[in-house]
Scaffold this active site. Structure first.
Site, mmCIF file in Angstrom:
data_model
loop_
_atom_site.group_PDB
_atom_site.id
_atom_site.type_symbol
_atom_site.label_atom_id
_atom_site.label_comp_id
_atom_site.label_asym_id
_atom_site.label_seq_id
_atom_site.Cartn_x
_atom_site.Cartn_y
_atom_site.Cartn_z
ATOM 1 N N LYS A 146 26.423 16.592 52.781
ATOM 2 C CA LYS A 146 27.161 15.828 53.432
ATOM 3 C C LYS A 146 28.093 15.132 52.672
ATOM 4 O O LYS A 146 27.926 15.081 51.282
ATOM 5 C CB LYS A 146 26.100 14.358 54.060
ATOM 6 C CG LYS A 146 25.130 14.903 55.021
ATOM 7 C CD LYS A 146 25.710 14.497 56.458
ATOM 8 C CE LYS A 146 24.484 14.613 57.493
ATOM 9 N NZ LYS A 146 23.543 13.691 57.527
ATOM 10 N N HIS A 179 31.041 10.031 50.020
ATOM 11 C CA HIS A 179 32.152 9.280 50.573
ATOM 12 C C HIS A 179 32.457 7.802 49.819
ATOM 13 O O HIS A 179 31.502 7.582 49.207
ATOM 14 C CB HIS A 179 32.073 9.152 52.091
ATOM 15 C CG HIS A 179 31.072 8.513 52.814
ATOM 16 N ND1 HIS A 179 30.802 7.224 52.692
ATOM 17 C CD2 HIS A 179 30.022 9.160 53.188
ATOM 18 C CE1 HIS A 179 29.723 6.898 53.378
ATOM 19 N NE2 HIS A 179 28.948 7.835 53.607
ATOM 20 N N HIS A 227 29.666 5.287 49.497
ATOM 21 C CA HIS A 227 28.712 5.080 48.415
ATOM 22 C C HIS A 227 29.236 4.596 47.276
ATOM 23 O O HIS A 227 28.412 4.258 46.308
ATOM 24 C CB HIS A 227 28.509 6.755 48.170
ATOM 25 C CG HIS A 227 27.873 7.268 49.165
ATOM 26 N ND1 HIS A 227 28.408 8.589 50.103
ATOM 27 C CD2 HIS A 227 26.545 7.135 49.767
ATOM 28 C CE1 HIS A 227 27.534 8.883 50.848
ATOM 29 N NE2 HIS A 227 26.242 8.169 50.814
#
Ligand code: ARG
Length: 565
Positions: A125, A128, A131
């Site tokens: 995933k 991004h 985070h």
């Protein structure tokens, strides 16, 4: 004995209070005109059975002279202590210059363990921008706890388990055209997106059934399924490692959700044994209605475990393995309910150590101009943001410091530092919205400003190398600008302790900014080089102390302190 200790010793007999209490009560007045330390006398009202005003006056009358204190004054219900400025400067500078990169460190932790779970990205995933706060706040807390003598354990609780990996396998088998290891995370994400599109368009393919079956294979340890899953993990971890390196982040453990697969049965058995589990429409849950919360699902209808089950197992594992005195979870506030639920379940399990677990939550991040989003959906990849910050920093450095030897290295330091600072220079819980203009402003209260001040101190010290400077005259550090700077430097260690108490790195960032701002005022108001040697020597010592404090502070925030920029 430092001056505060001397004050405590002098106060003790008259205040009829012990050392620890006085240590706790004495505070630094916000207004420098009120002295360097003050005792709010209402603290003693009960003990001495008098009102705070009379206590302050009586104490002022009876206290003997105290080494290092120039004046004691009763103002309202406060007893204010003004230090002897020369003595204060001499003692503080000696302390900072001997302790150097340990200035501000302490042994409060005495080697006890603190688990700091942070970043916790998801495999296959996007890594991004959401985070970034977890990564920056967690990394800073990790450093702060270590600096205070704890043994911090940095844990990345990877999202590497769950039905989405069944979907990945199905998607890859259908549309993959080369080895997984040749994919980038973005390409894996594209496969995942395609899976969802096709599943919706062509329900007759029963992709979800296939995905469930594929995940069952992973769970059952089927070698081919496991091999693919491991490759997804490897691709993600390779990319993440690069981001972590740029951010200066280190983890001691990458035990992610998959790690708890074989540790959940024990926890489930314990829940069952304690009679906490309830069957509800085929699922097994912990009813939390008495606590005004929805139930915490432990086992789904089909018997599979979920996120919360893994968190319970992880919490117990961490207690057994690390016997922590604190266990932190640096996770966005969107998960507040999840943490309240799962902490409550721990409490119902009689885990008394649950009181040492804390959800260190934080707000959302966004880019003010909305750029950098990918086409599928609203994701902004963190490495894109880092690249953009560094590119903007490079432009700026070319213009501001055309003579700089290694522009690329400086741009990396400044760009990345600006982003980390942007997240840390405010209360955790507030949302962050990045504007490049603000984050990279060299004059605002920004990371680059703090870094620039550090570089300025280094430059002053470089110029002084080889000069014949005599003995410092501390008496020339009594002007308001020098005094304010010394006060900011002296306040640094307490800010670190407060930051750990509240799990709020912002307090360290604020202390760094206070020193940087005070140094620049000092720098503009006071000539350093070219002064009479004893004045020059004293001002150089203050410059070095400011440099050390800013460097230590930036380091605790996970930001590089450049020597030139
Ligand atoms: N991987 C999760 C996410 O990105 C965060 C994990 C938080 N940690 C935890 N122990 N639940 O949403």
């Amino acid at each position: 004995m430092d001056t505060k200790q001397a004050i405590i010793a002098a106060l003790q007999p008259f205040a009829q209070s012990d050392e620890a209490a006085l240590q706790d009560w004495l505070e630094t007045p916000k207004d420098a005109n009120m002295g360097d330390l003050c005792l709010p006398c209402f603290r003693l009202a009960k003990i001495l059975r008098k009102n705070p005003n009379s206590i302050a006056q009586d104490l002022q009358a009876v206290l003997p002279t105290i080494a290092g204190v120039a004046k004691v004054e009763a103002v309202g219900g406060y007893l204010n202590f003004c230090y002897d400025k020369t003595d204060f400067a001499a003692k503080l500078l000696e302390k900072v210059l001997t302790e150097k990169e340990r200035y501000g460190a302490a042994d409060i932790g005495q080697g006890r363990n603190v688990c700091v779970e942070f970043s916790s990205i998801n495999i296959a995933k996007p890594f991004h921008i959401g985070h970034l706060p977890s990564t920056a706040i967690g990394n800073s807390l990790y450093r702060i706890y270590n600096f205070l003598g704890y043994n911090a354990i940095g844990i990345n609780h990877l999202g590497d388990w769950g039905t989405q990996f069944g979907k990945m396998i199905v998607a890859y088998k259908l549309w993959g055209d080369r080895p997984v290891t040749e994919y980038s995370v973005r390409e894996l994400v594209a496969l995942y997106v395609r899976y969802h599109e096709e599943a919706e368009k062509q329900p007759e393919l029963n992709l979800d059934d296939q995905a469930r079956a594929a995940f069952k294979q992973i769970e059952a340890g089927d070698p081919d399924a496991i091999a693919l899953w491991k490759e997804f993990v490897a691709v993600s971890m390779n990319e993440a490692a690069r981001v972590y390196q740029r951010l200066g982040v280190h983890f001691d453990s990458f035990a992610g959700e998959s790690f708890y697969e074989d540790k959940m049965p024990t926890v489930i058995a314990e829940l069952r044994g304690k009679g906490i589990l309830k069957t509800d429409q085929g699922a097994e849950i912990v009813d939390l209605s008495d606590y005004n919360m929805p139930p915490c699902i432990i086992l789904k209808k089909d018997g599979s475990t979920i996120y919360a089950t893994r968190d319970l197992a992880a919490a117990c594992y961490r207690k057994e393995t690390y016997d922590f005195v604190r266990s932190l979870y640096v996770v966005a506030y969107q998960q507040d309910l999840h943490f309240r639920q799962f902490f409550k379940v721990l409490e119902l399990m009689d885990k008394e150590w649950m009181k040492d677990c804390e959800h260190v939550n934080f707000g959302m991040v966004s880019m003010e101009d909305g750029t950098l989003k990918t086409r599928q959906g609203n994701v902004t990849y963190l490495d894109d943001v880092l690249d953009a910050a560094v590119a903007k920093a490079r432009e700026l450095m070319r213009e501001k410091s055309p003579d700089l030897a290694d522009v690329d290295a400086a741009a990396e330091t400044v760009g990345v530092g600006a982003l980390i600072w942007g997240v840390l220079y405010k209360n955790r819980i507030k949302d962050t919205s990045f504007s490049w203009a603000k984050a990279l402003n060299f004059d605002g209260e920004t990371g680059p400003y703090a870094q620039y001040t550090h570089a300025r101190c280094c430059s002053v010290l470089r110029k002084a190398v080889g000069l014949d400077i005599g003995t410092p005259d501390y008496a020339c550090l009594c002007d308001p600008h020098s005094a304010a700077l010394l006060r900011a430097i002296a306040a640094f260690p307490a800010a670190i302790v407060a930051a750990a108490e509240k799990n709020e790195p912002y307090l360290v960032a604020r202390a760094v900014m206070a020193v940087a701002t005070a140094y620049n005022k000092f720098y503009y108001e006071n000539r350093i080089l070219g002064e009479v040697s004893c004045v020059c020597a004293a001002r150089l010592l203050v410059t070095d102390a400011a440099r050390i404090t800013i460097a230590n502070g930036l380091n605790l925030l996970g930001i590089t302190a450049p020597e030139r920029m």
